[in-house]
Design a protein around this motif. Structure first.
Motif, PDB file in Angstrom:
ATOM      1  N   ASP A  18       0.806  -1.241   0.000  1.00 15.48           N
ATOM      2  CA  ASP A  18       0.000   0.000   0.000  1.00 15.48           C
ATOM      3  C   ASP A  18       0.832   1.281   0.000  1.00 15.48           C
ATOM      4  O   ASP A  18       0.267   2.380   0.166  1.00 15.48           O
ATOM      5  N   GLU A  19       2.116   1.180  -0.200  1.00 20.50           N
ATOM      6  CA  GLU A  19       2.953   2.380  -0.299  1.00 20.50           C
ATOM      7  C   GLU A  19       3.359   2.600  -1.760  1.00 20.50           C
ATOM      8  O   GLU A  19       3.806   1.660  -2.426  1.00 20.50           O
ATOM      9  N   LEU A  20       3.214   3.832  -2.230  1.00 16.74           N
ATOM     10  CA  LEU A  20       3.537   4.143  -3.618  1.00 16.74           C
ATOM     11  C   LEU A  20       5.026   3.981  -3.885  1.00 16.74           C
ATOM     12  O   LEU A  20       5.865   4.523  -3.167  1.00 16.74           O
ATOM     13  N   CYS A  21       5.343   3.196  -4.916  1.00 18.82           N
ATOM     14  CA  CYS A  21       6.741   2.998  -5.315  1.00 18.82           C
ATOM     15  C   CYS A  21       7.110   3.960  -6.447  1.00 18.82           C
ATOM     16  O   CYS A  21       8.118   4.662  -6.376  1.00 18.82           O
ATOM     17  N   TYR A  22       6.286   3.969  -7.488  1.00 16.38           N
ATOM     18  CA  TYR A  22       6.480   4.918  -8.589  1.00 16.38           C
ATOM     19  C   TYR A  22       5.200   4.995  -9.410  1.00 16.38           C
ATOM     20  O   TYR A  22       4.307   4.145  -9.295  1.00 16.38           O
ATOM     21  N   ASP A  23       5.105   5.997 -10.240  1.00 16.12           N
ATOM     22  CA  ASP A  23       3.985   6.132 -11.172  1.00 16.12           C
ATOM     23  C   ASP A  23       4.529   6.559 -12.527  1.00 16.12           C
ATOM     24  O   ASP A  23       5.746   6.468 -12.774  1.00 16.12           O
ATOM     25  N   GLN A  24       3.655   7.034 -13.423  1.00 15.93           N
ATOM     26  CA  GLN A  24       4.078   7.363 -14.791  1.00 15.93           C
ATOM     27  C   GLN A  24       5.112   8.486 -14.850  1.00 15.93           C
ATOM     28  O   GLN A  24       5.831   8.628 -15.862  1.00 15.93           O
TER      29      GLN A  24
END
Length: 338
Positions: free
Chosen positions: A184-190
């Motif tokens: 549930d922790e953001l690693c990366y996005d676009q």
């Protein structure tokens, strides 16, 4: 003396006549009980046929499992193929709002960043592939649907491993982009595509990713353990135990959540269909529930014969006997004078 004999005979007859109605009543009660109509179970309505949620492409004995070992394959040299191949559960679905790909990944050996935990593969008008590697690398490539992108990869080497010792991974692909989460922790996005040391491709952080979603709805198959561009034996195996798979539409509709494997094939490769769930520590071997039926005395059938004929004969015999006794008791006797 005669009076005593008559009294005994009459008492016996009364006892017999009193017993006959009682026995007849008991027999009649049993006959009524046995003539009750049997209870007929109501017929339940037929269950609807479940929707196709990605059926395995295999002719072997298929069994449901909780965990699959992605390092297994049948090839000993050259390139290997997946032994876990399913029809694409998103095919023909409305993916325009986005999709979610969620699973638990537990590494079992060294990280092969170019392998594949899963891959979607298409052909013909939908030629291309979408995949995610044990090195947390997300890749897409389809010329007719916008080209390609590589996220979290630099010069074909690992940038950052977000799975580590094991994690619940979630990939969201939306019209506006994509995002990867670990526990549930953001690693990366676009936005990672703007970093030349961590991303590359025809897509940019501001691109429209609707074409990727359209391609997913037309791809042919879903593979686990293979299907990226790199499938060399000894170099690109996904050394991962995979479990808790849940692929769904952005609306929440689940399209795939049950792993099925070819039991004979997996066991022939040294694998097990009873692998332990890495997150719960429980085995996926189901223990059959034992149904214990409570003894019902009314369900026992008895064979019985009516006593009425016997009692009727007995009454006649007693009556005849009694008559004979009365006759002889009341018969006038004459005695010779001595």
């Amino acid at each position: 003396m005669r009076k005593k004999i008559l009294t005994i005979v009459l008492a016996g007859m009364l006892v017999v006549m009193h017993a006959v109605p009682v026995l007849a009543t008991e027999v009649g009660t049993e006959d009524v009980a046995s003539s009750e109509e049997p209870v007929v179970d109501e017929q339940l309505p037929e269950e609807p046929v479940p929707e196709d949620k990605g059926e395995p492409v295999s002719s072997g004995e298929l069994v449901d499992v909780d965990v699959i070992d992605l390092s297994l394959h049948t090839e000993t040299s050259g390139e290997f193929t997946s032994i876990y191949t399913y029809s694409n559960p998103f095919k023909g679905k409305d993916t325009s709002q986005g999709i979610i790909l969620e699973f638990y990944a537990k590494p079992t050996w060294e990280v092969h960043e170019l392998g594949a935990i899963f891959s979607f593969n298409g052909s013909g008008d939908y030629d291309g592939r979408l995949y995610f590697s044990p090195g947390s690398y997300l890749g897409f490539n389809s010329a007719p649907f916008g080209g390609f992108f590589d996220a979290n990869l630099f010069n074909y080497t690992l940038v950052k491993d977000y799975i580590k010792d094991g994690a619940k991974m979630r990939i969201e692909i939306l019209p506006t982009g994509f995002a990867l989460y670990a526990n549930d922790e953001l690693c990366y996005d676009q936005s990672i595509l703007s970093d030349p040391n961590a991303g590359a491709g025809d897509f940019t952080p501001t691109s429209d990713f609707s074409s990727v979603l359209t391609w997913i709805a037309g791809a042919d198959v879903l593979n686990f353990g293979a299907g990226s561009w790199w499938n060399a034996v000894g170099s690109n195996e996904a050394n991962i135990n995979l479990s808790e798979v849940s692929f769904r539409l952005q609306s929440g509709t689940v399209v795939f959540d049950q792993l099925k494997v070819d039991k004979g094939l997996v066991e022939s490769l040294g694998g097990s269909v009873g692998a332990v769930d890495e997150t719960s520590g429980t085995s996926d071997i189901a223990i059959e529930e034992v149904q214990v039926d409570i003894f019902d005395i009314n369900s026992v059938e008895y064979e019985r014969t009516s006593v009425l004929p016997v009692m009727a004969v007995l009454v006649v015999v007693v009556a005849v006997g009694a008559g004979a006794v009365v006759f002889f008791a009341t018969k006038k006797r004459t005695y010779d004078d001595v």
